[in-house]
Design an enzyme around this catalytic site. Structure first.
Site, PDB file in Angstrom:
ATOM      1  N   PHE A 132       0.874  -1.551   0.081  1.00  0.00           N
ATOM      2  CA  PHE A 132      -0.162   0.389   0.255  1.00  0.00           C
ATOM      3  C   PHE A 132       1.109   1.273   0.015  1.00  0.00           C
ATOM      4  CE2 PHE A 132      -1.893   3.417   2.668  1.00  0.00           C
ATOM      5  CZ  PHE A 132      -3.498   3.283   2.098  1.00  0.00           C
ATOM      6  N   GLU A 136       5.122   9.428   1.302  1.00  0.00           N
ATOM      7  CA  GLU A 136       6.014   9.618   0.973  1.00  0.00           C
ATOM      8  C   GLU A 136       7.149  10.298   1.272  1.00  0.00           C
ATOM      9  OE1 GLU A 136       4.997  12.255  -2.436  1.00  0.00           O
ATOM     10  OE2 GLU A 136       2.958  11.043  -3.078  1.00  0.00           O
ATOM     11  N   THR A 167       5.285  -1.045   3.304  1.00  0.00           N
ATOM     12  CA  THR A 167       5.655  -2.196   4.123  1.00  0.00           C
ATOM     13  C   THR A 167       5.319  -3.928   2.879  1.00  0.00           C
ATOM     14  OG1 THR A 167       4.528  -1.477   6.237  1.00  0.00           O
ATOM     15  CG2 THR A 167       4.363  -4.105   5.795  1.00  0.00           C
ATOM     16  N   ARG A 271      12.884 -15.143  39.507  1.00  0.00           N
ATOM     17  CA  ARG A 271      14.472 -14.696  39.796  1.00  0.00           C
ATOM     18  C   ARG A 271      14.420 -14.392  41.238  1.00  0.00           C
ATOM     19  NH1 ARG A 271      19.851 -13.724  37.377  1.00  0.00           N
ATOM     20  NH2 ARG A 271      19.583 -11.065  38.552  1.00  0.00           N
ATOM     21  N   GLU A 366       0.815   4.446  10.602  1.00  0.00           N
ATOM     22  CA  GLU A 366      -0.743   4.756  10.796  1.00  0.00           C
ATOM     23  C   GLU A 366      -1.320   5.690  11.432  1.00  0.00           C
ATOM     24  OE1 GLU A 366      -2.856   1.857   9.052  1.00  0.00           O
ATOM     25  OE2 GLU A 366      -2.026   0.471   8.515  1.00  0.00           O
ATOM     26  N   THR A 368       0.093   8.697  13.471  1.00  0.00           N
ATOM     27  CA  THR A 368       1.373   8.825  14.816  1.00  0.00           C
ATOM     28  C   THR A 368       0.336   9.096  15.988  1.00  0.00           C
ATOM     29  OG1 THR A 368       1.443  11.430  14.294  1.00  0.00           O
ATOM     30  CG2 THR A 368       3.137   9.543  13.466  1.00  0.00           C
ATOM     31  N   HIS A 369       1.242   9.046  16.671  1.00  0.00           N
ATOM     32  CA  HIS A 369       0.104   9.468  18.033  1.00  0.00           C
ATOM     33  C   HIS A 369      -0.132  10.202  18.290  1.00  0.00           C
ATOM     34  CE1 HIS A 369      -0.644   8.320  22.513  1.00  0.00           C
ATOM     35  NE2 HIS A 369       0.120   9.751  22.531  1.00  0.00           N
ATOM     36  N   ASP A 370       0.361  11.660  17.987  1.00  0.00           N
ATOM     37  CA  ASP A 370       0.065  13.016  18.433  1.00  0.00           C
ATOM     38  C   ASP A 370      -0.602  13.012  16.899  1.00  0.00           C
ATOM     39  OD1 ASP A 370       1.945  13.832  20.073  1.00  0.00           O
ATOM     40  OD2 ASP A 370       3.550  14.159  18.529  1.00  0.00           O
ATOM     41  N   PHE A 386      -4.581  21.141  13.034  1.00  0.00           N
ATOM     42  CA  PHE A 386      -3.571  21.403  12.527  1.00  0.00           C
ATOM     43  C   PHE A 386      -3.914  21.246  10.609  1.00  0.00           C
ATOM     44  CE2 PHE A 386      -6.309  17.242  13.093  1.00  0.00           C
ATOM     45  CZ  PHE A 386      -6.207  17.156  11.819  1.00  0.00           C
TER      46      PHE A 386
HETATM   47  C1  FAD Z   1       8.395   0.439   9.786  1.00  0.00           C
HETATM   48  C2  FAD Z   1       7.114   1.100   8.843  1.00  0.00           C
HETATM   49  C3  FAD Z   1       6.490   1.216   8.363  1.00  0.00           C
HETATM   50  C4  FAD Z   1       5.287   1.331   7.428  1.00  0.00           C
HETATM   51  N1  FAD Z   1       4.363   1.236   6.565  1.00  0.00           N
HETATM   52  C5  FAD Z   1       3.930   1.952   5.278  1.00  0.00           C
HETATM   53  C6  FAD Z   1       3.263   1.553   4.440  1.00  0.00           C
HETATM   54  O1  FAD Z   1       3.003   0.168   3.999  1.00  0.00           O
HETATM   55  N2  FAD Z   1       2.472   2.986   3.189  1.00  0.00           N
HETATM   56  C7  FAD Z   1       2.023   3.699   4.309  1.00  0.00           C
HETATM   57  O2  FAD Z   1       2.267   3.716   2.716  1.00  0.00           O
HETATM   58  N3  FAD Z   1       3.077   4.147   4.822  1.00  0.00           N
HETATM   59  C8  FAD Z   1       3.676   3.220   5.929  1.00  0.00           C
HETATM   60  N4  FAD Z   1       4.520   3.965   7.080  1.00  0.00           N
HETATM   61  C9  FAD Z   1       4.333   5.279   6.986  1.00  0.00           C
HETATM   62  C10 FAD Z   1       4.104   5.662   8.171  1.00  0.00           C
HETATM   63  O3  FAD Z   1       2.060   5.745   7.959  1.00  0.00           O
HETATM   64  C11 FAD Z   1       4.075   7.376   8.522  1.00  0.00           C
HETATM   65  O4  FAD Z   1       5.461   7.031   9.407  1.00  0.00           O
HETATM   66  C12 FAD Z   1       3.789   7.727   9.090  1.00  0.00           C
HETATM   67  O5  FAD Z   1       2.640   8.503   8.507  1.00  0.00           O
HETATM   68  C13 FAD Z   1       4.126   8.982   9.383  1.00  0.00           C
HETATM   69  O6  FAD Z   1       5.053   9.961   8.821  1.00  0.00           O
HETATM   70  P1  FAD Z   1       6.493  10.075   9.271  1.00  0.00           P
HETATM   71  O7  FAD Z   1       7.262   9.264   9.104  1.00  0.00           O
HETATM   72  O8  FAD Z   1       6.383  11.245   7.320  1.00  0.00           O
HETATM   73  O9  FAD Z   1       6.611  11.885   9.888  1.00  0.00           O
HETATM   74  P2  FAD Z   1       6.725  12.649  10.303  1.00  0.00           P
HETATM   75  O10 FAD Z   1       4.817  13.080   9.045  1.00  0.00           O
HETATM   76  O11 FAD Z   1       7.319  13.713  10.519  1.00  0.00           O
HETATM   77  O12 FAD Z   1       6.216  13.317  12.189  1.00  0.00           O
HETATM   78  C14 FAD Z   1       7.308  12.680  12.319  1.00  0.00           C
HETATM   79  C15 FAD Z   1       6.517  13.828  13.814  1.00  0.00           C
HETATM   80  O13 FAD Z   1       5.781  15.232  14.276  1.00  0.00           O
HETATM   81  C16 FAD Z   1       5.261  15.058  14.473  1.00  0.00           C
HETATM   82  N5  FAD Z   1       4.291  15.819  13.284  1.00  0.00           N
HETATM   83  C17 FAD Z   1       3.604  15.975  12.067  1.00  0.00           C
HETATM   84  N6  FAD Z   1       2.762  16.921  12.460  1.00  0.00           N
HETATM   85  C18 FAD Z   1       2.352  17.448  12.903  1.00  0.00           C
HETATM   86  C19 FAD Z   1       1.104  18.368  13.747  1.00  0.00           C
HETATM   87  N7  FAD Z   1       0.208  19.094  12.571  1.00  0.00           N
HETATM   88  N8  FAD Z   1       0.883  19.192  15.386  1.00  0.00           N
HETATM   89  C20 FAD Z   1       1.643  18.172  16.403  1.00  0.00           C
HETATM   90  N9  FAD Z   1       2.832  16.982  15.596  1.00  0.00           N
HETATM   91  C21 FAD Z   1       2.922  16.815  14.418  1.00  0.00           C
HETATM   92  C22 FAD Z   1       4.455  13.412  14.415  1.00  0.00           C
HETATM   93  O14 FAD Z   1       3.261  13.442  15.068  1.00  0.00           O
HETATM   94  C23 FAD Z   1       5.900  13.127  15.076  1.00  0.00           C
HETATM   95  O15 FAD Z   1       6.104  13.266  16.026  1.00  0.00           O
HETATM   96  C24 FAD Z   1       5.416   3.248   7.507  1.00  0.00           C
HETATM   97  C25 FAD Z   1       6.257   3.695   8.467  1.00  0.00           C
HETATM   98  C26 FAD Z   1       7.035   2.346   9.413  1.00  0.00           C
HETATM   99  C27 FAD Z   1       7.862   2.806  10.513  1.00  0.00           C
END
Ligand code: FAD
Length: 388
Positions: A132, A136, A167, A271, A366, A368-370, A386
């Site tokens: 999926f 980007e 993935t 333990r 899927e 982030t927590h935030d 946001f």
């Molecule tokens: C092992 C793995 C497998 C994955 N598999 C898939 C997949 O199969 N398909 C796919 O499409 N994606 C996949 N992902 C991507 C995943 O969904 C993204 O990593 C996720 O959506 C977060 O995007 P980012 O890593 O670019 O972080 P960013 O969006 O850059 O965020 C970085 C930090 O900033 C915070 N942040 C961002 N915007 C805001 C806001 N407006 N307010 C406050 N805080 C904010 C976030 O909470 C986070 O703490 C995968 C990621 C991992 C690590």
């Protein structure tokens, strides 16, 4: 040591016979086929491919979808499958989540009849693997900014762009690629052997090491008219899939937490330090009881989530609240379990360290927590914190 699944509030009584049977079957599968090798796969950074046909035979791929070779079980049973798989490893559950919720679901929900007949039986059986592509390199939490484009050409489309963190990317036969067509997000079913499609694995992960994560590069990838998912436009397409997957992730995280608790409890009883097993000390009991409390709350939350889904009442922000709660809870449990195991907890002889590392990815992917905080925040206040 046999796995003893925590059920402090006798939730077993709330599940149907079918749900219990499905759960117990997958629990046994994980004990016999996943646990013996998963540590080695995690260390080596390899995915246990030999499990894919087994998942297919057992109906674990797209299990709550109906028709086209899918099992058609209840959403709660699907959640319990995720719980058991993630008791083994988040990477194993991720494989099944992606295949079922992010690849099969969009075809099932938004595809044409011909697309369903062509792809779903192959994906349900595990003869084909899917991925999926939404995220980007520069657009994670904000997928609406995606740069991947689709342009009409002759009788089909030409796709260009880069997807990252995907993935199953390099092992997939087919990719669901989300791209902007005339500025609007649309879904495309792209066979990965199409000219111009390349998948490169991302190495050096601390987390989800038993799962394949790749970058997809699409350079003038030509697909036919029949590649377009006809029945959905805009971000609600990918978001509808993510809601399905996140539902399973809530249960999955509980499974990882249950595994960590089980390991910590049995270790603490064995333990001996100073005069007695460490389980007899108040501070250790506090950590174990915190785990029992938080896991039990999360189990109840998941059970309710399942019943709301079955009655058609479940909202995306209710799923966000559970994803946020369950994954953070599991991450805390994994860390506490690691602490209870002392130095042994940092070795691969025990599983809590592996779960702890895996859950870092689950915390981030899927949504982030935030971001889930902001989704629920918007739901309860009516004010978006946001953009978009
Ligand atoms: C092992 C793995 C497998 C994955 N598999 C898939 C997949 O199969 N398909 C796919 O499409 N994606 C996949 N992902 C991507 C995943 O969904 C993204 O990593 C996720 O959506 C977060 O995007 P980012 O890593 O670019 O972080 P960013 O969006 O850059 O965020 C970085 C930090 O900033 C915070 N942040 C961002 N915007 C805001 C806001 N407006 N307010 C406050 N805080 C904010 C976030 O909470 C986070 O703490 C995968 C990621 C991992 C690590």
């Amino acid at each position: 040591m046999a796995y003893a699944a925590l059920d402090y509030y006798a939730l077993d009584e709330l599940f149907t016979n079918e749900e219990r049977m499905v759960r117990d079957t997958v629990r046994e599968l994980v004990s016999s086929k996943v646990m013996p090798t998963i540590g080695k796969h995690f260390s080596a950074g390899t995915f246990p491919h030999e499990l894919v046909p087994v998942f297919g035979e057992m109906g674990l791929l797209g299990p709550s979808l109906t028709g086209y070779g899918c099992a058609g079980i209840s959403p709660t049973a699907y959640g319990l499958i995720c719980q058991e798989l993630e008791r083994g490893d988040s990477g194993i559950r991720s494989f099944c989540s992606v295949q079922g919720s992010l690849v099969m679901y969009p075809i099932w929900a938004h595809g044409s009849e011909a697309q369903k007949q062509q792809w779903l039986p192959e994906l349900a059986s595990g003869r084909m693997i899917g991925c999926f592509g939404l995220t980007e390199p520069d657009f994670g939490s904000n997928p609406s900014g995606m740069l991947t484009t689709a342009k009409r050409s002759g009788g089909g489309y030409v796709l260009n762009g880069t997807k990252r963190w995907i993935t199953n990317g390099s092992v997939a036969h087919v990719a669901i690629v989300w791209a902007k067509l005339d500025g609007v997000v649309r879904g495309f079913i792209v066979p990965t052997k199409t000219k111009g499609f390349t998948a490169r694995d991302i190495h050096g992960k601390w987390s989800l090491r038993a799962s394949v994560t790749s970058e997809l590069i699409l350079e003038d990838v030509e697909v036919g008219e029949d590649a377009l998912l006809p029945n959905v436009t805009g971000l609600k397409g990918p978001l509808s899939c993510l809601s399905q997957a996140r539902f399973g992730i809530c249960y999955g995280a509980v499974g990882a937490a249950m595994a960590c608790y089980d390991e910590a409890l049995s270790y603490a009883k064995d333990r001996v330090q100073f005069s007695r097993p460490i389980a007899g000390y108040q501070l250790v009991q506090r950590k174990l009881v915190d785990m029992v409390q938080e896991i039990t709350k999360a189990q109840l939350m998941c059970w309710r989530l399942g019943r709301l889904k079955e009655s058609g009442k479940l909202t995306p922000s209710q799923i966000s609240l559970a994803k946020r709660n369950c994954v953070a809870m599991a991450r805390d449990c994994a860390r506490d379990a690691r602490d209870i195991l002392g130095a042994n907890g940092v070795t691969d002889e025990y599983q809590c360290g592996r779960h702890m590392l895996n859950l870092e990815s689950v915390f981030t992917y899927e949504g982030t927590h935030d971001i889930h905080t902001l989704v629920v925040g918007q739901d309860v206040t009516g004010l978006a914190a946001f953009d978009g």
